[in-house]
Design a protein around this motif. Structure first.
Motif, PDB file in Angstrom:
ATOM      1  N   ASN A  91       4.584  -1.822  -1.085  1.00  0.00           N
ATOM      2  CA  ASN A  91       4.588  -2.714  -2.269  1.00  0.00           C
ATOM      3  C   ASN A  91       3.562  -1.671  -3.727  1.00  0.00           C
ATOM      4  O   ASN A  91       3.785  -2.362  -4.358  1.00  0.00           O
ATOM      5  CB  ASN A  91       3.607  -3.462  -1.896  1.00  0.00           C
ATOM      6  CG  ASN A  91       4.009  -4.994  -1.304  1.00  0.00           C
ATOM      7  OD1 ASN A  91       4.962  -5.447  -1.532  1.00  0.00           O
ATOM      8  ND2 ASN A  91       3.496  -5.730  -0.448  1.00  0.00           N
ATOM      9  N   PHE A  92       3.119  -0.484  -3.533  1.00  0.00           N
ATOM     10  CA  PHE A  92       2.744  -0.163  -4.580  1.00  0.00           C
ATOM     11  C   PHE A  92       3.944   0.952  -5.240  1.00  0.00           C
ATOM     12  O   PHE A  92       3.766   0.077  -6.298  1.00  0.00           O
ATOM     13  CB  PHE A  92       1.810   0.873  -4.070  1.00  0.00           C
ATOM     14  CG  PHE A  92       0.664   0.227  -3.961  1.00  0.00           C
ATOM     15  CD1 PHE A  92      -0.661   0.943  -4.887  1.00  0.00           C
ATOM     16  CD2 PHE A  92      -0.314   0.215  -2.912  1.00  0.00           C
ATOM     17  CE1 PHE A  92      -1.849   0.271  -5.056  1.00  0.00           C
ATOM     18  CE2 PHE A  92      -1.292  -0.454  -2.888  1.00  0.00           C
ATOM     19  CZ  PHE A  92      -1.786  -0.311  -3.734  1.00  0.00           C
ATOM     20  N   GLU A  93       4.564   0.995  -4.194  1.00  0.00           N
ATOM     21  CA  GLU A  93       6.188   1.668  -4.857  1.00  0.00           C
ATOM     22  C   GLU A  93       7.021   0.397  -6.369  1.00  0.00           C
ATOM     23  O   GLU A  93       7.674   0.380  -7.566  1.00  0.00           O
ATOM     24  CB  GLU A  93       7.116   2.336  -4.074  1.00  0.00           C
ATOM     25  CG  GLU A  93       8.389   2.925  -4.487  1.00  0.00           C
ATOM     26  CD  GLU A  93       8.943   3.473  -3.434  1.00  0.00           C
ATOM     27  OE1 GLU A  93      10.064   4.054  -3.472  1.00  0.00           O
ATOM     28  OE2 GLU A  93       8.972   3.470  -2.142  1.00  0.00           O
ATOM     29  N   LYS A  94       7.510  -0.552  -5.037  1.00  0.00           N
ATOM     30  CA  LYS A  94       7.874  -1.621  -5.784  1.00  0.00           C
ATOM     31  C   LYS A  94       7.354  -2.253  -6.508  1.00  0.00           C
ATOM     32  O   LYS A  94       7.530  -3.111  -8.047  1.00  0.00           O
ATOM     33  CB  LYS A  94       7.612  -3.250  -4.730  1.00  0.00           C
ATOM     34  CG  LYS A  94       9.253  -2.525  -3.834  1.00  0.00           C
ATOM     35  CD  LYS A  94       9.077  -3.945  -2.976  1.00  0.00           C
ATOM     36  CE  LYS A  94       9.984  -4.797  -2.812  1.00  0.00           C
ATOM     37  NZ  LYS A  94       9.522  -5.602  -1.978  1.00  0.00           N
TER      38      LYS A  94
ATOM     39  N   LYS B 253      -2.246   3.403 -13.092  1.00  0.00           N
ATOM     40  CA  LYS B 253      -1.030   2.366 -13.207  1.00  0.00           C
ATOM     41  C   LYS B 253      -1.336   1.246 -12.054  1.00  0.00           C
ATOM     42  O   LYS B 253      -0.706   0.203 -12.667  1.00  0.00           O
ATOM     43  CB  LYS B 253      -0.074   3.571 -12.529  1.00  0.00           C
ATOM     44  CG  LYS B 253       0.608   4.498 -13.143  1.00  0.00           C
ATOM     45  CD  LYS B 253       1.189   4.731 -12.324  1.00  0.00           C
ATOM     46  CE  LYS B 253       2.101   6.695 -13.230  1.00  0.00           C
ATOM     47  NZ  LYS B 253       2.941   7.336 -12.689  1.00  0.00           N
ATOM     48  N   ILE B 254      -2.494   0.682 -11.718  1.00  0.00           N
ATOM     49  CA  ILE B 254      -2.381  -0.604 -11.075  1.00  0.00           C
ATOM     50  C   ILE B 254      -3.980  -1.299 -11.550  1.00  0.00           C
ATOM     51  O   ILE B 254      -4.668  -0.355 -11.328  1.00  0.00           O
ATOM     52  CB  ILE B 254      -2.555  -0.389  -9.220  1.00  0.00           C
ATOM     53  CG1 ILE B 254      -1.249   0.618  -8.615  1.00  0.00           C
ATOM     54  CG2 ILE B 254      -3.052  -1.833  -8.822  1.00  0.00           C
ATOM     55  CD1 ILE B 254       0.021   0.099  -8.748  1.00  0.00           C
TER      56      ILE B 254
ATOM     57  N   GLU C  47      -8.516   2.560  -1.180  1.00  0.00           N
ATOM     58  CA  GLU C  47      -8.340   4.164  -0.689  1.00  0.00           C
ATOM     59  C   GLU C  47      -7.064   4.415  -0.490  1.00  0.00           C
ATOM     60  O   GLU C  47      -6.650   5.291  -0.811  1.00  0.00           O
ATOM     61  CB  GLU C  47      -8.707   3.727   0.494  1.00  0.00           C
ATOM     62  CG  GLU C  47      -8.588   4.753   1.825  1.00  0.00           C
ATOM     63  CD  GLU C  47     -10.100   6.225   1.207  1.00  0.00           C
ATOM     64  OE1 GLU C  47      -9.738   7.356   2.113  1.00  0.00           O
ATOM     65  OE2 GLU C  47     -10.630   5.735  -0.166  1.00  0.00           O
ATOM     66  N   PHE C  48      -5.334   3.832  -0.558  1.00  0.00           N
ATOM     67  CA  PHE C  48      -4.440   3.994  -0.894  1.00  0.00           C
ATOM     68  C   PHE C  48      -4.455   4.867  -2.367  1.00  0.00           C
ATOM     69  O   PHE C  48      -3.739   5.470  -2.903  1.00  0.00           O
ATOM     70  CB  PHE C  48      -3.508   3.353  -0.645  1.00  0.00           C
ATOM     71  CG  PHE C  48      -2.089   3.166  -1.108  1.00  0.00           C
ATOM     72  CD1 PHE C  48      -1.509   3.643   0.039  1.00  0.00           C
ATOM     73  CD2 PHE C  48      -1.410   3.252  -2.539  1.00  0.00           C
ATOM     74  CE1 PHE C  48      -0.024   4.180  -0.188  1.00  0.00           C
ATOM     75  CE2 PHE C  48      -0.355   3.999  -3.022  1.00  0.00           C
ATOM     76  CZ  PHE C  48       0.950   4.479  -1.473  1.00  0.00           C
TER      77      PHE C  48
ATOM     78  N   PRO D 204      -3.102   9.982  -5.743  1.00  0.00           N
ATOM     79  CA  PRO D 204      -3.876   9.605  -7.287  1.00  0.00           C
ATOM     80  C   PRO D 204      -1.946   9.628  -8.314  1.00  0.00           C
ATOM     81  O   PRO D 204      -2.610   9.061  -9.402  1.00  0.00           O
ATOM     82  CB  PRO D 204      -3.698  11.301  -6.979  1.00  0.00           C
ATOM     83  CG  PRO D 204      -3.200  12.311  -6.549  1.00  0.00           C
ATOM     84  CD  PRO D 204      -3.320  11.003  -4.643  1.00  0.00           C
ATOM     85  N   LYS D 205      -0.928   9.807  -7.925  1.00  0.00           N
ATOM     86  CA  LYS D 205      -0.030   9.344  -8.730  1.00  0.00           C
ATOM     87  C   LYS D 205       0.063   8.049  -9.289  1.00  0.00           C
ATOM     88  O   LYS D 205       0.750   7.493 -10.031  1.00  0.00           O
ATOM     89  CB  LYS D 205       1.630   9.552  -8.628  1.00  0.00           C
ATOM     90  CG  LYS D 205       1.552   8.691  -7.407  1.00  0.00           C
ATOM     91  CD  LYS D 205       3.272   9.281  -6.818  1.00  0.00           C
ATOM     92  CE  LYS D 205       3.521   7.945  -5.573  1.00  0.00           C
ATOM     93  NZ  LYS D 205       5.315   8.008  -5.311  1.00  0.00           N
TER      94      LYS D 205
END
Length: 255
Positions: free
Chosen positions: A172-175, A204-205, A193-194, A199-200
């Motif tokens: 879901n982070f990628e999507k 961004k979120i 924690e994710f 760190p990339k």
């Protein structure tokens, strides 16, 4: 002949004592299952964990319990199978829902964590919401098997919310960053924690200010386990650890 009978009697007593000791020892060990590779609760992919919030919580509770634990890591679906079949005694950290209450008996909560609506920081306008109806126009990312609460489940059906289901939080982070979903639901501990471990995604979120739920996590025993008699004592331990600040101290090491 008398000596033979006395010897046999002695062996019988020794065997009884050894068997009783073994039974008592086994009765004092609670077999715990925890989802593998689920930071911050666990980090290893299998076997016995050496770190993580779940291990820290269990170490704290069992230090007061007068019992021993055998904690092992498994894929989440395997954890649930253990509980349904009664092949292990309990799960370490779990929230309640109606489906789970059919085969699990829960302790008092030992952990509270907020769940938030996350979105890409690249959005021109941030997201704020008051009810799930405000999220009706969004494609919502969730993880299969996760508990998002009664209100979300009810709204999902009544409002025909657009749901995109995956098997792992990382998907879901990628999507989200690729624009394949508009928002995702996740608890603060797992999402935070994710991002720390990846760190990339830092910066961004973002998440909306209003939580969609405040999770209360508990230990949960299989209804087929003969160790459920420990639940009242575990509840007493949890209350004691809350009142003396021990639980807060454990959790503060992870947040």
């Amino acid at each position: 002949m008398r000596r033979i009978i006395e010897s046999l009697s002695l062996y019988g007593i020794l065997f009884f004592l050894m068997s009783s000791s073994l039974y008592a020892s086994e009765d004092n060990i609670i077999l715990l299952s925890e989802e593998a590779n689920s930071p911050p609760y666990s980090y290893e992919s299998d076997g016995t964990p050496t770190k993580g919030l779940s291990l820290a919580l269990m170490n704290g509770i069992f230090a007061h319990l007068g019992a021993k634990m055998d904690l092992k890591l498994f894929p989440w679906k395997r954890c649930l199978i253990h509980m349904k079949q009664g092949t292990r005694d309990a799960l370490t950290v779990l929230s309640i829902n109606e489906e789970r209450k059919e085969f699990l008996e829960f302790t008092e909560p030992h952990l509270e964590i907020k769940g938030y609506v996350y979105y890409s920081a690249a959005r021109e306008k941030g997201i704020s919401w008051n009810s799930f109806e405000d999220l009706k126009g969004f494609k919502i990312g969730v993880v299969a098997g996760f508990n998002y609460g009664k209100e979300f489940e009810k709204s999902k059906k009544e409002l025909s919310l657009q749901i995109s289901e995956v098997t792992r939080l990382s998907q879901n982070f990628e999507k989200l960053t690729l624009g394949r979903i508009d928002i995702m639901l996740a608890n603060q501990a797992e999402a935070g924690e994710f991002i720390r471990l990846n760190p990339k995604y830092k910066g961004k979120i973002k998440h909306a200010e209003k939580p969609y739920i405040v999770y209360q996590y508990r230990m949960a025993f299989s209804k087929k386990s003969n160790k459920r008699h420990f639940i009242p004592k575990i509840n007493d331990v949890i209350k004691k650890m809350k009142s003396n600040g021990e639980l807060d101290s454990i959790v503060s090491n992870f947040f």
